[in-house]
Scaffold this motif. Structure first.
Motif, PDB file in Angstrom:
ATOM      1  N   GLN A   1       0.941  -1.056   0.221  1.00 27.93           N
ATOM      2  CA  GLN A   1      -0.177  -0.458   0.612  1.00 27.93           C
ATOM      3  C   GLN A   1       0.957   1.106   0.248  1.00 27.93           C
ATOM      4  OE1 GLN A   1      -2.940  -0.105   3.273  1.00 27.93           O
ATOM      5  NE2 GLN A   1      -3.412   1.791   2.934  1.00 27.93           N
ATOM      6  N   VAL A   2       0.893   2.418  -0.728  1.00 27.25           N
ATOM      7  CA  VAL A   2       1.087   3.915  -0.709  1.00 27.25           C
ATOM      8  C   VAL A   2       0.548   4.500   0.638  1.00 27.25           C
ATOM      9  CG1 VAL A   2       1.938   5.463  -2.182  1.00 27.25           C
ATOM     10  CG2 VAL A   2       1.299   3.182  -2.807  1.00 27.25           C
ATOM     11  N   ILE A   3       1.458   5.246   0.878  1.00 28.60           N
ATOM     12  CA  ILE A   3       1.333   5.878   1.696  1.00 28.60           C
ATOM     13  C   ILE A   3       1.960   7.347   1.796  1.00 28.60           C
ATOM     14  CG2 ILE A   3      -0.402   4.419   3.096  1.00 28.60           C
ATOM     15  CD1 ILE A   3       2.444   5.208   4.941  1.00 28.60           C
ATOM     16  N   THR A   4       1.471   8.490   2.194  1.00 27.77           N
ATOM     17  CA  THR A   4       2.243   9.822   1.631  1.00 27.77           C
ATOM     18  C   THR A   4       1.698  10.602   3.308  1.00 27.77           C
ATOM     19  OG1 THR A   4       0.414  11.607   1.386  1.00 27.77           O
ATOM     20  CG2 THR A   4       1.238  10.145  -0.944  1.00 27.77           C
ATOM     21  N   MET A   5       3.186  10.752   3.389  1.00 31.03           N
ATOM     22  CA  MET A   5       3.798  12.186   4.228  1.00 31.03           C
ATOM     23  C   MET A   5       3.382  13.246   3.997  1.00 31.03           C
ATOM     24  SD  MET A   5       7.340  11.788   6.353  1.00 31.03           S
ATOM     25  CE  MET A   5       8.121  13.754   6.208  1.00 31.03           C
ATOM     26  N   HIS A   6       3.095  14.388   5.451  1.00 27.09           N
ATOM     27  CA  HIS A   6       2.610  15.455   5.539  1.00 27.09           C
ATOM     28  C   HIS A   6       3.598  16.190   6.372  1.00 27.09           C
ATOM     29  CE1 HIS A   6      -0.591  14.701   2.305  1.00 27.09           C
ATOM     30  NE2 HIS A   6      -0.244  13.825   2.710  1.00 27.09           N
ATOM     31  N   GLU A   7       4.328  17.406   5.933  1.00 27.93           N
ATOM     32  CA  GLU A   7       4.321  18.054   7.329  1.00 27.93           C
ATOM     33  C   GLU A   7       3.342  19.782   7.254  1.00 27.93           C
ATOM     34  OE1 GLU A   7       8.367  18.033   9.082  1.00 27.93           O
ATOM     35  OE2 GLU A   7       8.621  17.978   6.303  1.00 27.93           O
ATOM     36  N   ASP A   8       2.647  19.530   6.740  1.00 31.70           N
ATOM     37  CA  ASP A   8       2.049  20.504   6.693  1.00 31.70           C
ATOM     38  C   ASP A   8       0.997  19.690   4.962  1.00 31.70           C
ATOM     39  OD1 ASP A   8       2.986  21.032   3.983  1.00 31.70           O
ATOM     40  OD2 ASP A   8       4.488  22.805   4.186  1.00 31.70           O
ATOM     41  N   GLN A   9       0.049  20.655   4.425  1.00 32.05           N
ATOM     42  CA  GLN A   9      -1.021  20.031   3.620  1.00 32.05           C
ATOM     43  C   GLN A   9      -0.049  19.461   2.550  1.00 32.05           C
ATOM     44  OE1 GLN A   9      -3.538  19.200   4.200  1.00 32.05           O
ATOM     45  NE2 GLN A   9      -4.698  21.276   5.631  1.00 32.05           N
ATOM     46  N   SER A  10       0.235  19.615   2.314  1.00 30.35           N
ATOM     47  CA  SER A  10       1.799  19.072   0.727  1.00 30.35           C
ATOM     48  C   SER A  10       2.623  18.300   0.831  1.00 30.35           C
ATOM     49  CB  SER A  10       2.546  20.162   0.032  1.00 30.35           C
ATOM     50  OG  SER A  10       3.824  20.329   0.915  1.00 30.35           O
ATOM     51  N   VAL A  11       2.680  17.142  -0.121  1.00 27.60           N
ATOM     52  CA  VAL A  11       2.926  16.414   0.630  1.00 27.60           C
ATOM     53  C   VAL A  11       4.473  16.015   0.368  1.00 27.60           C
ATOM     54  CG1 VAL A  11       3.800  13.647  -1.119  1.00 27.60           C
ATOM     55  CG2 VAL A  11       1.148  14.907  -1.161  1.00 27.60           C
ATOM     56  N   ALA A  12       5.265  15.691   1.388  1.00 27.34           N
ATOM     57  CA  ALA A  12       6.569  16.424   1.274  1.00 27.34           C
ATOM     58  C   ALA A  12       7.457  14.181   1.435  1.00 27.34           C
ATOM     59  CB  ALA A  12       6.995  16.100   3.595  1.00 27.34           C
ATOM     60  N   GLY A  13       6.415  13.129   1.357  1.00 30.41           N
ATOM     61  CA  GLY A  13       7.409  12.124   1.011  1.00 30.41           C
ATOM     62  C   GLY A  13       5.910  10.787   0.622  1.00 30.41           C
TER      63      GLY A  13
END
Length: 197
Positions: free
Chosen positions: A169-181
């Motif tokens: 499964q692909v998940i995304t990391m965020h430090e704000d609303q944008s994708v960080a990783g």
């Protein structure tokens, strides 16, 4: 208890039959303890704990020993492993966005300090992504640079929200609303039915 007593107590919680990749066993730990090689004994006990799932009490005892020796990273790792003993293990292959494409311009600590948000498939009432928080530990690296890549372990703030994850499964990391990783889930290990200390 002092450091040698703590390490001896942790050693007693390791089955004699398990060994590291280099065929080191708990008997080797006892040899190092007999020669007051406490840091080596601690490192070897951590390795043995990574080979075989050991009790919460094992990790808590090692964390206390590491704290008394002022080995902050080892103490943090032992606390992390205690968390995983209670809640399970989530490992993923993470790639951070390059500095030119992301808000972050500096490396992140790999030692479980960062608590980013993750898009793991949950939705808000309006249909947008609902983000969940999980601390991040990067394996085998003290820092992860923007654009960097590492295998990471995740410690969710609310583990029950992460039960649906599956390898691949692909998940995304965020430090704000944008994708960080972006991360691909590699491994999910559920905690044992009963966690003993």
């Amino acid at each position: 208890m002092d450091v040698p007593e703590l390490l001896e107590a942790a050693s007693l919680l390791v089955p004699e039959r398990i060994a590291t990749e280099n065929d080191l066993t708990v008997n080797d730990v006892w040899e190092y303890l007999a020669h007051d090689e406490w840091e080596v004994a601690l490192d070897l006990l951590e390795e043995l704990g990574d080979v075989h799932q050991l009790s919460l009490g094992f990790w808590e005892t090692l964390a206390t020993a590491a704290e008394q020796m002022r080995l902050d990273r080892s103490a943090a790792w032992c606390h992390w492993r205690g968390y995983e003993t209670r809640h399970g293990i989530i490992r993923a292959d993470l790639t951070l966005r390059p500095a030119a494409e992301a808000r972050r311009q500096t490396p992140i600590s790999g030692a479980g300090v960062l608590r980013p948000m993750w898009s793991i498939g949950h939705r808000t009432a309006t249909g947008g992504p609902a983000l969940d928080i999980a601390r991040l530990w990067a394996e085998f690296t003290p820092f992860l640079e923007p654009g960097g890549h590492a295998t990471v372990r995740l410690a969710p703030l609310d583990p029950s929200q992460w039960q649906h994850l599956r390898p691949g499964q692909v998940i995304t990391m965020h430090e704000d609303q944008s994708v960080a990783g972006t991360a691909v889930v590699l491994e999910i290990q559920r905690p044992p039915a009963t966690v003993t200390s």
